[in-house]
Every structure is written in C-alpha cells, then in structure tokens.
Design a protein around this motif. Structure first.
Motif, mmCIF file in Angstrom:
data_model
loop_
_atom_site.group_PDB
_atom_site.id
_atom_site.type_symbol
_atom_site.label_atom_id
_atom_site.label_comp_id
_atom_site.label_asym_id
_atom_site.label_seq_id
_atom_site.Cartn_x
_atom_site.Cartn_y
_atom_site.Cartn_z
ATOM 1 N N MET A 60 0.944 -1.279 0.040
ATOM 2 C CA MET A 60 -0.094 -0.181 -0.053
ATOM 3 C C MET A 60 0.920 1.087 0.074
ATOM 4 O O MET A 60 0.634 2.240 -0.486
ATOM 5 N N PHE A 64 0.177 3.648 -3.275
ATOM 6 C CA PHE A 64 -0.607 5.067 -3.098
ATOM 7 C C PHE A 64 0.408 5.980 -2.659
ATOM 8 O O PHE A 64 0.559 6.312 -1.503
ATOM 9 N N ARG A 76 -1.579 11.299 -0.032
ATOM 10 C CA ARG A 76 -1.883 10.098 0.452
ATOM 11 C C ARG A 76 -1.328 9.467 1.718
ATOM 12 O O ARG A 76 -0.246 9.651 1.848
ATOM 13 N N ARG A 79 -3.928 3.398 2.218
ATOM 14 C CA ARG A 79 -5.378 3.618 1.923
ATOM 15 C C ARG A 79 -6.031 4.194 3.179
ATOM 16 O O ARG A 79 -7.380 4.216 3.068
ATOM 17 N N GLU A 80 -5.340 4.720 4.074
ATOM 18 C CA GLU A 80 -5.770 5.416 5.126
ATOM 19 C C GLU A 80 -6.489 6.812 4.754
ATOM 20 O O GLU A 80 -7.606 6.946 5.360
ATOM 21 N N GLU A 82 -6.689 10.210 1.598
ATOM 22 C CA GLU A 82 -6.369 10.752 0.255
ATOM 23 C C GLU A 82 -6.979 12.098 0.280
ATOM 24 O O GLU A 82 -8.235 12.354 0.429
#
Length: 162
Positions: A60, A64, A76, A79-80, A82
């Motif tokens: 991740m 990202f 970002r 995925r925590e 954005e």
C-alpha cells in the motif's frame, strides 16, 4: 505535464521489511519452544496474519503515493486517507524540515493540516483559499496550510512551482 508520483515511506519501509523478514523466524522459534500443539497452531495463525498485514502495508505504501496531475495535488497515506488539493488553490510552496510530536499520520493544528512521517514534515504548502479537510471521526476542518513529508522534497517543490 501528466501525473508525477512521489513516495513518502522511505523512513518507515526498512522497519517494515525487518519485521517481515523476522516473522518467519518468530514462527519457527515459537514452533520449537512451545510444547502445546493448540497454542503453536494459534500462534502460527497470528504469525501468518502479521506477515500478511506487513506485506499488505508495504504494498500500500508503494502503490498509493503522493501525486501531482494537471489540476490537483493528491496527498495520501496508503489507503488510510487521500486528500485532493486544487493546484489553483496553492499560493506558495517551501521546503524545510519541521518536527512534530502529534503521533498521528494526519492532524489539523491551528489551520495547518499536518501529514507527518516519523514525527516530521519537509514540504509546506500555503493555500490562497481555505480548503475543507475531513479527518473522519475528528471532524471537518478548514485549513490554509499543509505540511507533509515526501522522500524527494526538491522534486516535489519544483513540480508544484511549475
């Protein structure tokens, strides 16, 4: 201009790799030291899950990244979160190390969105108009400045100044 990506995880990646490499050794040691099969089985499952989670986190962080496209700066953290900041809203960009002790990957302090890595930021973006930032359970805040970490601050500052 196209999309340009900027990493932010060079400081934390080595630690994740160390734990990922040590996880199989931990599983082996537990198997040798624990005499009860049921406990070994439970600890094996936890060890495998922790290895999977570490691998997932590494992927991740690699996938990202911060990005700059023709219209937005995308900030970002895996995925925590954005955040999309319009390039037109950026007034100035400066480079410089700032130390924080917030112990959170994202916080708002006096109208400044702080996206720290290892308690530090190295790029500061001043906005010409306030932007609303949603911190989830901590609410929505208006910010006029953003401080964040990138592995290549020189390149980020140059790309944002164009």
């Amino acid at each position: 201009m196209g999309v340009r990506s900027f990493g932010y995880s060079a400081q934390v990646r080595p630690f994740l790799w160390v734990f990922l490499v040590l996880t199989p050794l931990e599983i082996l040691l537990v198997d040798l030291l624990v005499p009860w099969f049921w406990l070994r089985a439970v600890l094996l499952v936890f060890g495998l899950l922790s290895g999977l989670l570490l691998g997932w986190m590494l992927w991740m962080l690699y996938k990202f990244k911060h990005e700059i496209d023709d219209e937005h700066l995308w900030l970002r953290y895996a995925r925590e979160f954005e955040y999309r900041i319009p390039l037109a809203a950026i007034e100035s960009v400066t480079q410089g190390m700032t130390s924080w002790s917030l112990n959170k990957t994202r916080s708002v302090v006096d109208g400044t969105l702080v996206l720290e890595i290892s308690n530090s930021t190295n790029v500061s973006v001043r906005l010409n108009e306030p932007q609303e930032i949603d911190l989830g359970r901590r609410g929505v805040h208006e910010v006029t400045k953003i401080e964040f970490w990138t592995d290549s601050p020189d390149e980020m500052v140059r790309a944002l100044r164009k």
